[in-house]
Design an enzyme around this catalytic site. Structure first.
Site, PDB file in Angstrom:
ATOM      1  CG  HIS A  13      -1.815   1.197   1.321  1.00  0.00           C
ATOM      2  ND1 HIS A  13      -3.176   1.075   1.506  1.00  0.00           N
ATOM      3  CD2 HIS A  13      -1.586   2.526   1.249  1.00  0.00           C
ATOM      4  CE1 HIS A  13      -3.733   2.277   1.538  1.00  0.00           C
ATOM      5  NE2 HIS A  13      -2.783   3.186   1.394  1.00  0.00           N
ATOM      6  CG  HIS A  15      -1.004   7.190  -0.987  1.00  0.00           C
ATOM      7  ND1 HIS A  15      -2.269   7.277  -1.528  1.00  0.00           N
ATOM      8  CD2 HIS A  15      -1.150   6.556   0.203  1.00  0.00           C
ATOM      9  CE1 HIS A  15      -3.136   6.724  -0.691  1.00  0.00           C
ATOM     10  NE2 HIS A  15      -2.485   6.278   0.368  1.00  0.00           N
ATOM     11  CE  LYS A  99      -8.065   2.153  -0.343  1.00  0.00           C
ATOM     12  NZ  LYS A  99      -6.828   2.603   0.225  1.00  0.00           N
ATOM     13  CG  HIS A 136      -9.737   4.613   3.789  1.00  0.00           C
ATOM     14  ND1 HIS A 136      -8.533   5.256   3.831  1.00  0.00           N
ATOM     15  CD2 HIS A 136     -10.449   5.076   4.842  1.00  0.00           C
ATOM     16  CE1 HIS A 136      -8.513   6.083   4.871  1.00  0.00           C
ATOM     17  NE2 HIS A 136      -9.666   5.996   5.497  1.00  0.00           N
ATOM     18  CG  HIS A 174      -4.522   2.302   5.991  1.00  0.00           C
ATOM     19  ND1 HIS A 174      -5.847   2.301   6.307  1.00  0.00           N
ATOM     20  CD2 HIS A 174      -4.430   2.903   4.787  1.00  0.00           C
ATOM     21  CE1 HIS A 174      -6.515   2.880   5.311  1.00  0.00           C
ATOM     22  NE2 HIS A 174      -5.684   3.242   4.384  1.00  0.00           N
ATOM     23  CG  ASP A 247      -1.489   4.898   4.172  1.00  0.00           C
ATOM     24  OD1 ASP A 247      -1.630   5.267   2.991  1.00  0.00           O
ATOM     25  OD2 ASP A 247      -2.203   5.325   5.100  1.00  0.00           O
TER      26      ASP A 247
HETATM   27  C1  NCD Z   1      -3.611   9.211   2.126  1.00  0.00           C
HETATM   28  C2  NCD Z   1      -3.189  10.247   1.094  1.00  0.00           C
HETATM   29  O1  NCD Z   1      -2.651  11.295   1.474  1.00  0.00           O
HETATM   30  O2  NCD Z   1      -3.380   9.990  -0.109  1.00  0.00           O
HETATM   31  N1  NCD Z   1      -3.522   9.797   3.434  1.00  0.00           N
HETATM   32  C3  NCD Z   1      -3.399   9.133   4.604  1.00  0.00           C
HETATM   33  O3  NCD Z   1      -3.481   9.758   5.653  1.00  0.00           O
HETATM   34  N2  NCD Z   1      -3.167   7.835   4.648  1.00  0.00           N
HETATM   35  C4  NCD Z   1      -4.947   8.708   1.825  1.00  0.00           C
HETATM   36  C5  NCD Z   1      -5.304   7.486   2.589  1.00  0.00           C
HETATM   37  O4  NCD Z   1      -4.764   6.393   2.356  1.00  0.00           O
HETATM   38  O5  NCD Z   1      -6.151   7.593   3.493  1.00  0.00           O
HETATM   39 ZN    ZN Z   2      -3.263   5.138   1.843  1.00  0.00          ZN
END
Ligand code: NCD
Ligand code: ZN
Length: 349
Positions: A13, A15, A99, A136, A174, A247
């Site tokens: 996971h 971003h 997702k 999520h 998460h 995450d």
């Molecule tokens: C994530 C993001 O910034 O894209 N932020 C986070 O706090 N984890 C989005 C998410 O996974 O909730």
């Molecule tokens: Zn995330």
């Protein structure tokens, strides 16, 4: 100096963002992990096979020469998502998973699902073809206390999903609560969870330690100490249902240190070292490889990585800020010293 050799891990996971930020952050992940499940919450989100192929090309183009890294793409579920498109993308090896963001739950989730009934067609398809659903897991009902939103999601949504789609592979991502750890541990083999390094490391007090500390804020928000302890127990339990998912969610320092700061912890640069700290503290280094490198691919039905990496007990300090393509970001463990260090020669191929 002690060393620890393990199968090269994956991040289930992450971003990676887009544009200059993508170029600035992707190599932190690629130096550590062989593969990563890439979140589709771009603006606009990744909802088609063509979007995912184009995004995958941009990720690969941003890699430093010599790094071997495979991004595993995901499809962002919307109320109007086309089940046939999902099936086509999965069959073509473009989409690895879908997702589900409940609408407005977190960063770039405004196109998310407003009612799970709206995606029953997609879930039927995913169940049939063996494609994982990534959740999520928070309700968005403003009347529910923010610290309860994960537990309420399990009661109201997840318990029914598991019942109604018994063969659907589901990853509760998460996780932050004892309720989630227990629900997953006691659930069927089709249900698993990822755990971040930060939720294993601190509890909700970290966000308010002497003042408001936005770099500890992410979603789902960190909970009480007993929840953190339950997560540590789950991660180090040896159960195949729990695996690594950072995450890592980078935001420019100015987007965090402001009146309405973004949620997300940028943990990619020292992710493995941060997890090693936890497993070491728990006296569970013998369980680290399964959590980081085996349980995830086995759940997804993907091959295990054959390369090995080496961690050495060789203290390193984490910088206060990291510049990512011209954007300053505060990393997890900023200013702290970590006892373990990933040997770069093993990470780059
Ligand atoms: C994530 C993001 O910034 O894209 N932020 C986070 O706090 N984890 C989005 C998410 O996974 O909730
Ligand atoms: Zn995330």
């Amino acid at each position: 100096m002690s060393t620890f050799v393990m199968r090269r891990p994956d991040d289930w996971h992450v971003h990676l963002r887009d544009g200059a930020m993508l170029a600035g952050v992707v190599n932190f992940t690629a130096r550590q992990f062989a593969r990563a499940i890439v979140m589709p919450n771009l603006n606009p989100p990744v909802t088609t096979v063509a979007d995912a192929e184009a995004y995958r090309s941009r990720i690969l183009a941003a890699l430093e020469p010599g790094l071997s890294f495979k991004p595993l793409m995901t499809c962002y579920l919307t109320d109007g998502i086309d089940a046939a498109e999902i099936e086509r993308g999965f069959a073509a090896g473009v989409f690895t998973a879908c997702k589900l963001y409940p609408a407005h739950a977190t960063t770039n989730s405004s196109h998310g699902v407003t009612d799970i009934k709206n995606i029953h067609g997609a879930l039927d398809t995913m169940q049939r073809i063996g494609m994982p659903l990534l959740l999520h897991g928070e309700v968005t009902d403003k009347h529910v206390d923010i610290f309860d939103r994960e537990a309420v999601f399990i009661d109201r949504i997840l318990s029914k999903l598991v019942r109604d789609f018994p063969a659907l592979k589901i990853v509760l991502e998460h996780i932050t609560t004892e309720e989630a750890a227990n629900f997953v541990a006691e659930g069927p083999a089709t249900l698993a969870a990822t755990i971040t390094p930060h939720h294993l490391d601190y509890n909700r007090n970290a966000m308010f330690d002497g003042g408001i500390r936005p770099h500890f804020y992410c979603l789902p928000v960190a909970k009480r100490e007993h929840h953190r302890l339950a997560l540590r127990k789950a991660a180090t339990s040896g159960s195949a249902k729990f695996f690594l998912g950072t995450d890592s969610a980078p935001h420019a320092v100015g987007a965090k240190e402001t009146a309405c700061g973004c949620a997300g912890v940028f943990c990619a640069p020292h992710a493995l070292e941060a997890y090693a700290k936890v497993f070491d503290e728990e006296g569970a280094m013998d369980r680290f490889e399964a959590f980081a490198s085996e349980n995830g691919p086995r759940f997804y039905g993907l091959p295990l990585n054959e390369e090995r990496i080496t961690l050495t007990r060789d203290a390193q300090s984490v910088p206060d800020r990291i510049s990512a393509g011209g954007t300053e970001i505060v990393p997890f463990h900023a200013g702290a010293t970590l006892a373990w260090r990933l040997q770069p020669s093993n990470a780059a191929r």
